[in-house]
Design an enzyme around this catalytic site. Structure first.
Site, PDB file in Angstrom:
ATOM      1  N   ASN A   1       0.826  -0.881   0.299  1.00  0.00           N
ATOM      2  CA  ASN A   1       0.513  -0.098  -0.131  1.00  0.00           C
ATOM      3  C   ASN A   1       1.151   1.126   0.336  1.00  0.00           C
ATOM      4  O   ASN A   1       1.211   1.105   0.840  1.00  0.00           O
ATOM      5  CB  ASN A   1      -0.947   0.004   1.285  1.00  0.00           C
ATOM      6  CG  ASN A   1      -1.624   1.123   1.536  1.00  0.00           C
ATOM      7  OD1 ASN A   1      -1.792   2.025   0.881  1.00  0.00           O
ATOM      8  ND2 ASN A   1      -2.065   1.450   2.662  1.00  0.00           N
TER       9      ASN A   1
ATOM     10  N   LYS B   1      -0.155   4.566  -0.868  1.00  0.00           N
ATOM     11  CA  LYS B   1      -0.590   5.241   0.336  1.00  0.00           C
ATOM     12  C   LYS B   1      -0.038   6.828  -0.827  1.00  0.00           C
ATOM     13  O   LYS B   1       0.149   6.418  -1.842  1.00  0.00           O
ATOM     14  CB  LYS B   1       0.111   5.972   1.933  1.00  0.00           C
ATOM     15  CG  LYS B   1      -0.111   3.737   2.557  1.00  0.00           C
ATOM     16  CD  LYS B   1       0.430   4.874   4.026  1.00  0.00           C
ATOM     17  CE  LYS B   1      -0.497   2.969   4.843  1.00  0.00           C
ATOM     18  NZ  LYS B   1       0.110   3.214   6.235  1.00  0.00           N
TER      19      LYS B   1
ATOM     20  N   HIS C   1      -9.417   1.209   4.993  1.00  0.00           N
ATOM     21  CA  HIS C   1      -8.072   1.505   5.505  1.00  0.00           C
ATOM     22  C   HIS C   1      -8.304   2.429   6.578  1.00  0.00           C
ATOM     23  O   HIS C   1      -9.354   3.587   6.635  1.00  0.00           O
ATOM     24  CB  HIS C   1      -6.791   2.343   4.301  1.00  0.00           C
ATOM     25  CG  HIS C   1      -5.578   2.123   5.154  1.00  0.00           C
ATOM     26  ND1 HIS C   1      -5.120   2.967   6.496  1.00  0.00           N
ATOM     27  CD2 HIS C   1      -4.494   1.128   4.809  1.00  0.00           C
ATOM     28  CE1 HIS C   1      -4.479   2.377   6.285  1.00  0.00           C
ATOM     29  NE2 HIS C   1      -3.869   1.640   6.120  1.00  0.00           N
TER      30      HIS C   1
ATOM     31  N   GLU D   1      -6.390   4.901   8.102  1.00  0.00           N
ATOM     32  CA  GLU D   1      -6.593   6.371   7.936  1.00  0.00           C
ATOM     33  C   GLU D   1      -7.528   6.588   6.872  1.00  0.00           C
ATOM     34  O   GLU D   1      -7.845   7.988   6.822  1.00  0.00           O
ATOM     35  CB  GLU D   1      -5.182   6.549   6.748  1.00  0.00           C
ATOM     36  CG  GLU D   1      -4.058   6.412   7.581  1.00  0.00           C
ATOM     37  CD  GLU D   1      -3.571   5.963   6.336  1.00  0.00           C
ATOM     38  OE1 GLU D   1      -2.695   5.250   5.692  1.00  0.00           O
ATOM     39  OE2 GLU D   1      -1.557   4.833   7.327  1.00  0.00           O
TER      40      GLU D   1
ATOM     41  N   GLU E   1      -5.431  -5.393  10.414  1.00  0.00           N
ATOM     42  CA  GLU E   1      -4.787  -4.118  10.746  1.00  0.00           C
ATOM     43  C   GLU E   1      -5.004  -3.544  11.939  1.00  0.00           C
ATOM     44  O   GLU E   1      -5.514  -2.795  11.920  1.00  0.00           O
ATOM     45  CB  GLU E   1      -4.638  -2.798   9.732  1.00  0.00           C
ATOM     46  CG  GLU E   1      -4.617  -3.698   7.768  1.00  0.00           C
ATOM     47  CD  GLU E   1      -3.963  -2.872   7.379  1.00  0.00           C
ATOM     48  OE1 GLU E   1      -2.683  -3.312   6.903  1.00  0.00           O
ATOM     49  OE2 GLU E   1      -3.998  -1.796   7.061  1.00  0.00           O
TER      50      GLU E   1
ATOM     51  N   GLY F   1       2.359   1.712  11.147  1.00  0.00           N
ATOM     52  CA  GLY F   1       3.135   2.869  10.733  1.00  0.00           C
ATOM     53  C   GLY F   1       4.067   3.514  12.116  1.00  0.00           C
ATOM     54  O   GLY F   1       4.826   4.606  11.830  1.00  0.00           O
TER      55      GLY F   1
ATOM     56  N   SER G   1       3.273  -2.611  10.729  1.00  0.00           N
ATOM     57  CA  SER G   1       4.290  -2.333  10.646  1.00  0.00           C
ATOM     58  C   SER G   1       5.329  -3.675  10.133  1.00  0.00           C
ATOM     59  O   SER G   1       6.506  -4.111  10.844  1.00  0.00           O
ATOM     60  CB  SER G   1       5.375  -2.529  12.201  1.00  0.00           C
ATOM     61  OG  SER G   1       4.752  -0.641  12.389  1.00  0.00           O
TER      62      SER G   1
HETATM   63  P1  PGA Z   1       3.331   0.274   7.793  1.00  0.00           P
HETATM   64  O1  PGA Z   1       1.403   0.268   7.141  1.00  0.00           O
HETATM   65  O2  PGA Z   1       3.340  -1.151   7.019  1.00  0.00           O
HETATM   66  O3  PGA Z   1       3.263   1.495   7.073  1.00  0.00           O
HETATM   67  O4  PGA Z   1       2.589  -0.399   8.986  1.00  0.00           O
HETATM   68  C1  PGA Z   1       0.379  -0.725   7.013  1.00  0.00           C
HETATM   69  C2  PGA Z   1      -0.946  -0.057   6.391  1.00  0.00           C
HETATM   70  O5  PGA Z   1      -1.320   0.762   6.913  1.00  0.00           O
HETATM   71  O6  PGA Z   1      -1.458  -0.967   5.416  1.00  0.00           O
END
Ligand code: PGA
Length: 250
Positions: free
Chosen positions: A9, A11, A95, A97, A167, A173, A213
């Site tokens: 992803n 982003k 997601h 976010e 997730e 992140g 992560s």
């Molecule tokens: P990350 O993000 O691997 O940077 O923790 C995962 C995601 O948001 O899908």
């Protein structure tokens, strides 16, 4: 047999030029990879050019969101049909976010999932609890709510080809991965809920990704869990070397 799906992803990262260079590099590095499905999810503008570069390769392409209508007066939105036409076959939906910054709810997730499925896309539906929810010991309720209401009304045959990504928001992140045991416990719970809401055959087929992560150092142990069938990766999917290692986790 669930074939692992390792999805990046991106982003809000990579210009079209950067995305093209990256896709070309991945195509070379991942040529001939088998037994795993790599997927990249660039920002909208790069979806079509990246899909063109990766056509005929083992790497799938997805968008990071979609709208629930085909066309009309919805300024700024992109429909699943447009995404499909651009050469992508996956779409991330719900997601955390998007739930956090763009007020997505289980109800909007549900509409998007149904429309994406109708357009022939494979939705990657994100579910997961916040840190406060984990500390309040309501992880199961939150995840159950995301699944029950986010996927309500999806027919069994469509559910079987939908990907669910667990997730935990506190792991995204932050460098704080759920332990393989914590992740497996929630994945097993999700699979049990899918069996209860649909049936055992559906639950057996659904690919359950872990996200939060994931990196080349922890992917193997996570993927060794019986109910973890893939990963949805942000930060560690932005570099060719690290995405290659993730895809070749075996
Ligand atoms: P990350 O993000 O691997 O940077 O923790 C995962 C995601 O948001 O899908």
């Amino acid at each position: 047999m669930r074939i692992p799906v390792i999805a990046g992803n991106w982003k809000l990262n990579k210009t079209v030029a950067e995305a093209l260079a990256f896709a070309n590099e991945l195509k070379t590095r991942l040529a001939g990879v088998t037994g795993v499905v790599p997927v990249v999810c660039p920002p909208f503008l790069a979806v079509q050019p990246v899909a063109q570069v990766l056509r005929g390769s083992a790497i799938g392409v997805g968008a990071q969101d979609c709208f629930w209508e085909t066309s009309g007066a919805f300024t700024g939105e992109v429909s699943p049909e447009m995404i499909k036409e651009s050469g992508a076959t996956y779409v991330i939906i719900g997601h955390s976010e998007r739930r956090q910054f763009f007020r997505e709810t289980n109800a909007t997730v549900n509409k998007k999932v149904k429309k994406a499925l109708a357009a022939g896309l494979t939705p990657i539906v994100c579910v997961g609890e916040t840190l406060a929810e984990r500390e309040a010991e309501v992880t199961d309720q939150v995840v159950n709510d995301h699944i029950t209401n986010g996927l309500v009304g999806v027919p069994a045959a469509d559910m079987a080809r939908t990907i669910v990504a667990y997730e935990p928001v506190w792991a995204i992140g932050t460098g704080k991965t759920a332990t393989p045991q914590q992740a497996q416990a929630v994945h097993a719970f999700i699979r049990a809920r899918l069996a209860a809401l649909w049936n055992n055959a559906v639950a057996d087929q659904v690919i359950l990704q872990y996200g939060g992560s994931v990196n080349p150092g922890n992917v193997k142990e996570l993927m060794a869990q019986p109910d973890i069938d893939g990963a949805l990766v942000g930060g560690a999917a932005l570099k060719a070397d690290s995405f290659e290692q993730l895809v070749k986790f075996k």
